[in-house]
Design an enzyme around this catalytic site. Structure first.
Site, short mmCIF file in Angstrom:
data_model
loop_
_atom_site.label_atom_id
_atom_site.label_comp_id
_atom_site.label_asym_id
_atom_site.label_seq_id
_atom_site.Cartn_x
_atom_site.Cartn_y
_atom_site.Cartn_z
CD GLU A 248 5.38 -8.97 11.75
OE1 GLU A 248 5.06 -8.82 10.53
OE2 GLU A 248 5.29 -8.09 12.61
CE LYS A 250 7.79 -11.48 1.56
NZ LYS A 250 6.57 -11.83 0.92
NE ARG A 255 1.70 -3.64 2.67
CZ ARG A 255 2.90 -3.22 2.91
NH1 ARG A 255 4.07 -3.89 2.24
NH2 ARG A 255 3.43 -2.40 3.74
NE ARG A 271 4.16 -3.79 -3.22
CZ ARG A 271 4.62 -2.58 -3.82
NH1 ARG A 271 3.83 -1.58 -4.02
NH2 ARG A 271 5.90 -2.67 -4.28
CD GLU A 301 0.37 -10.34 1.85
OE1 GLU A 301 0.60 -9.35 2.17
OE2 GLU A 301 0.80 -10.92 0.78
CG PHE A 342 2.07 -7.03 8.48
CD1 PHE A 342 2.24 -5.78 8.02
CD2 PHE A 342 1.35 -7.94 7.60
CE1 PHE A 342 2.21 -5.23 6.88
CE2 PHE A 342 1.27 -7.36 6.36
CZ PHE A 342 1.76 -6.06 6.04
NE ARG A 419 11.71 -1.72 -2.71
CZ ARG A 419 10.93 -2.86 -2.90
NH1 ARG A 419 10.90 -3.79 -1.94
NH2 ARG A 419 10.01 -2.71 -3.81
CE LYS A 425 11.41 -8.17 -1.13
NZ LYS A 425 10.32 -7.67 -1.80
P1 ATP Z 1 7.61 -5.31 -2.74
O1 ATP Z 1 6.19 -5.25 -2.17
O2 ATP Z 1 8.80 -5.52 -1.61
O3 ATP Z 1 7.80 -4.71 -3.56
P2 ATP Z 1 6.71 -7.84 -3.70
O4 ATP Z 1 5.20 -7.18 -3.85
O5 ATP Z 1 7.33 -8.69 -4.60
O6 ATP Z 1 7.76 -6.82 -2.91
P3 ATP Z 1 7.45 -9.74 -1.84
O7 ATP Z 1 8.89 -9.59 -2.13
O8 ATP Z 1 6.90 -11.10 -1.77
O9 ATP Z 1 6.52 -8.81 -2.46
O10 ATP Z 1 7.42 -9.07 -0.11
C1 ATP Z 1 6.69 -7.89 0.64
C2 ATP Z 1 5.30 -8.45 0.67
O11 ATP Z 1 5.17 -9.36 1.67
C3 ATP Z 1 4.70 -6.96 1.34
O12 ATP Z 1 4.22 -5.98 0.35
C4 ATP Z 1 3.27 -7.68 1.79
O13 ATP Z 1 2.35 -7.88 0.94
C5 ATP Z 1 3.89 -9.29 2.02
N1 ATP Z 1 3.77 -9.50 3.55
C6 ATP Z 1 3.35 -10.94 4.00
N2 ATP Z 1 3.58 -10.90 5.26
C7 ATP Z 1 4.07 -10.03 5.68
C8 ATP Z 1 4.45 -9.44 6.95
N3 ATP Z 1 4.07 -10.03 8.05
N4 ATP Z 1 4.81 -8.17 7.15
C9 ATP Z 1 4.89 -7.27 6.01
N5 ATP Z 1 4.60 -7.76 4.70
C10 ATP Z 1 4.12 -9.03 4.59
#
Ligand code: ATP
Length: 592
Positions: A248, A250, A255, A271, A301, A342, A419, A425
């Protein structure tokens, strides 16, 4: 329970930093509580009145609480404030002042105090400040010195017993599940779908582990989000997913977990499960239009979109919508948003979280009638690296930061709060030879020198270790702050400054100012190395050594959507360290 019994336990909790001791104290406390008292005491012990997602704030400033203390002790306001300034804690001050007056306490009950605190929190509108002062003063008047200390700390939001969710979950598992691993896991699972420790504890008190069966996914109660692991390259992603995965886009935004009831107002959670409904009025209107079958809980998102070209705008744009309470009309015009959905967690009365991803996605696609502002995340099932790379390139071209790979396996259900490699990712920044950024918690600050004299010049940063429930330092970051960020730091940090090392912080460095772990900042560095000073992931790679981020830089991004326990974990840092070691040995052994 009498309030005096509770504060006696608080005194003991405050005196220890050992997690096992804390747990034992909590178990002892839980066993003495009635079913009705249990939720209240668990919220209170975390400095809350209700589960965190309800966002209830007590909202008393120091000066206001000092007025109550003045009323209760009969001293003039300035005298109380001066005392508090010299002790650094209005709680200790009130305790001392009341001791002089030898007030003995008046048999307050926990339920009674809880009611008073709720009254203070709920007072709003004209005259509410006076009401709060008065109500608190009356309470203090009836308190013993120690009771007053904790009541004041509570209304100031400075209870800080170090009692966090993980420790409470441990204690509940001992009190109601014999302390077994399975019991702990079941209790945590119930918490992950309800985000309400009080509710979980009450169910346990009613019918032990069986009681957890009554806790279901419910519209209005946020689910702790499923999280992703990282991978250094797309080949590795596909290997981990056995050759086939749903990729998908990103999206780089915020979130959002949207709770859309049958009728009534939609709720949006961030989040970190804060209620952010008021910030996106246009989504509240569009979601019921886009979602045919309700109630429903969906996740997506939220990004900013250019209305002319339909292009995704950078993260900085959407971040300007966060926390906004005023000028919402203008903001909606200036920064139009789109929510790319998503996932689907609840459809009608049916929980979807135990369904594998392909089922959830198929249901989501059927459920949603896309509008300009509500759409489905772009997804493609791929079976080879070339297709994965092409999809990744397209996602970057379309303004995203990479891809999210999701397992199509039957085990790839929605794992609340988990997790794992069900979601992986892979971001553009990984392709630029940099390790992923780290979301660190500020635990200390150092005075600046030279041009930065009189301000803070660097911050001591920590990752969170959920196994030990503590914060472990991994760098001292001074680069990446522009003048505006530096100027703003003292004000940002002020509410969290403390004299002594906060409970649960592990480091060999001593900053000029300790900071209670609260703020999360994104930092990036050159590499991770073993360190005798920093304590992140200590002993996990080599006995006695922790991990340090070399040449750290603040990216400019405050992670307001993360609480301290949502920061990067020590275990994630170990994985980053290992992937870096793997990558560098792959590079050195690769033929020219
Ligand atoms: P995490 O949420 O894993 O602690 P983070 O907040 O630093 O890490 P990222 O590392 O950038 O965020 O990646 C996770 C986040 O990506 C998800 O929490 C969500 O907000 C975002 N995201 C964007 N597109 C998608 C998608 N298609 N499916 C799931 N999450 C997505």
């Amino acid at each position: 329970m009498r309030f005096t019994e509770l504060v006696e336990v608080y005194g003991k909790l405050e005196a220890t930093t050992k997690r096992l001791e804390m747990r034992a104290l909590l178990v002892g406390l839980i066993e003495r509580l009635s079913i009705d008292e249990l939720p209240e005491v668990l919220y209170l012990s975390q400095g809350l009145l209700r589960p965190e997602y309800e966002g209830i704030e007590l909202g008393m400033a120091d000066s206001l609480a000092a007025k109550s203390v003045a009323l209760a002790t009969g001293l003039p306001d300035p005298e109380v404030l001066a005392e508090a300034r010299s002790s650094g804690d209005l709680g200790t001050t009130v305790e001392r002042l009341l001791e002089n007056r030898s007030s003995a306490g008046a048999g307050l009950t926990v339920a009674g105090v809880y009611q008073v605190l709720t009254k203070i929190a709920r007072a709003s509108g004209e005259g509410s400040q006076e009401t709060k002062v008065q109500v608190l003063a009356e309470l203090l008047h009836r308190c013993s010195p120690t009771e007053a200390k904790y009541a004041v700390r509570f209304v100031l939001g400075k209870l800080r017993l170090g009692v966090r969710e993980m420790t409470i979950l441990d204690a509940l598992a001992v009190a109601f599940g014999g302390g077994t691993k399975e019991a702990r896991a079941q209790i945590e699972a119930a918490f992950n779908v309800s985000s309400d420790l009080g509710l979980v504890a009450q169910a346990l008190a009613r019918s032990a582990l069986e009681g957890l069966g009554e806790i279901h996914l419910t519209v209005g109660r946020p689910v702790r989000p499923m999280l992703a692991e990282r991978s250094p390259d797309l080949a590795d992603v596909l290997k981990r997913m056995e050759g086939r995965a749903a990729l998908e886009y990103k999206y780089d935004g915020l979130r959002v977990q949207a709770h859309v009831p049958q009728d009534g107002p939609v709720k949006l959670f961030s989040r970190r499960l804060e209620d952010i409904s008021a910030q996106f009025p246009e989504l509240l209107v569009d979601l019921p239009k886009a979602i045919a079958r309700r109630p429903a809980i969906v996740e997506g998102e939220c990004v900013s979109i250019d209305p002319e070209t339909d292009e995704i705008r950078p993260f900085q744009e959407i971040s300007r919508r966060r926390g906004r309470k005023y000028d919402l009309e203008r903001m909606q015009q200036e920064i139009p948003v789109c929510l790319f959905l998503f996932d689907l967690l609840l459809e009608g009365d049916r929980s979807q979280i135990d369904e594998p991803l392909p089922e959830r996605r198929a249901h989501l696609a059927k459920l949603v009638r896309p509008t300009d502002r509500i759409r489905l995340a772009v997804q493609k099932v791929v079976e080879n690296v070339d297709d994965a790379q092409a999809f990744f390139d397209q996602s970057i071209a379309d303004g995203c930061e990479g891809v999210m790979a999701k397992s199509l396996d039957p085990g790839g259900t929605y794992h609340p709060g988990g997790r794992g490699f069900w979601w992986i990712k892979y971001k553009r920044e990984y392709t630029q030879g940099l390790a992923d950024s780290v979301d660190g918690v500020v635990v200390g600050a150092f005075h600046g020198k030279g041009r930065r004299g009189g301000k803070y010049g660097a911050l001591l940063m920590a990752v969170y270790n959920p196994d030990q429930d503590r914060y472990e330092s991994f760098c001292k970051v001074g680069s990446g702050f522009d003048d505006a960020a530096l100027d703003a730091l003292p004000k940002r940090l002020k509410p969290f400054e403390v004299d002594d090392r906060p409970e649960g912080v592990l480091t060999e460095l001593t900053p000029d100012r300790w900071i209670t772990p609260t703020l999360v900042l994104e930092v990036r560095g050159a590499e991770l190395s073993l360190s005798p000073i920093h304590r992140a992931a200590v002993d996990l790679i080599r006995p006695g050594a922790g991990l340090a981020l070399r040449f750290p830089r603040f990216t400019g991004r405050y992670r307001e959507d993360k609480g301290p326990t949502d920061a990067t974990t020590s275990q994630e840092l170990v994985a980053l360290y290992r992937s870096q070691v793997r990558q560098s040995s792959a590079t050195t052994s690769a033929p020219e």
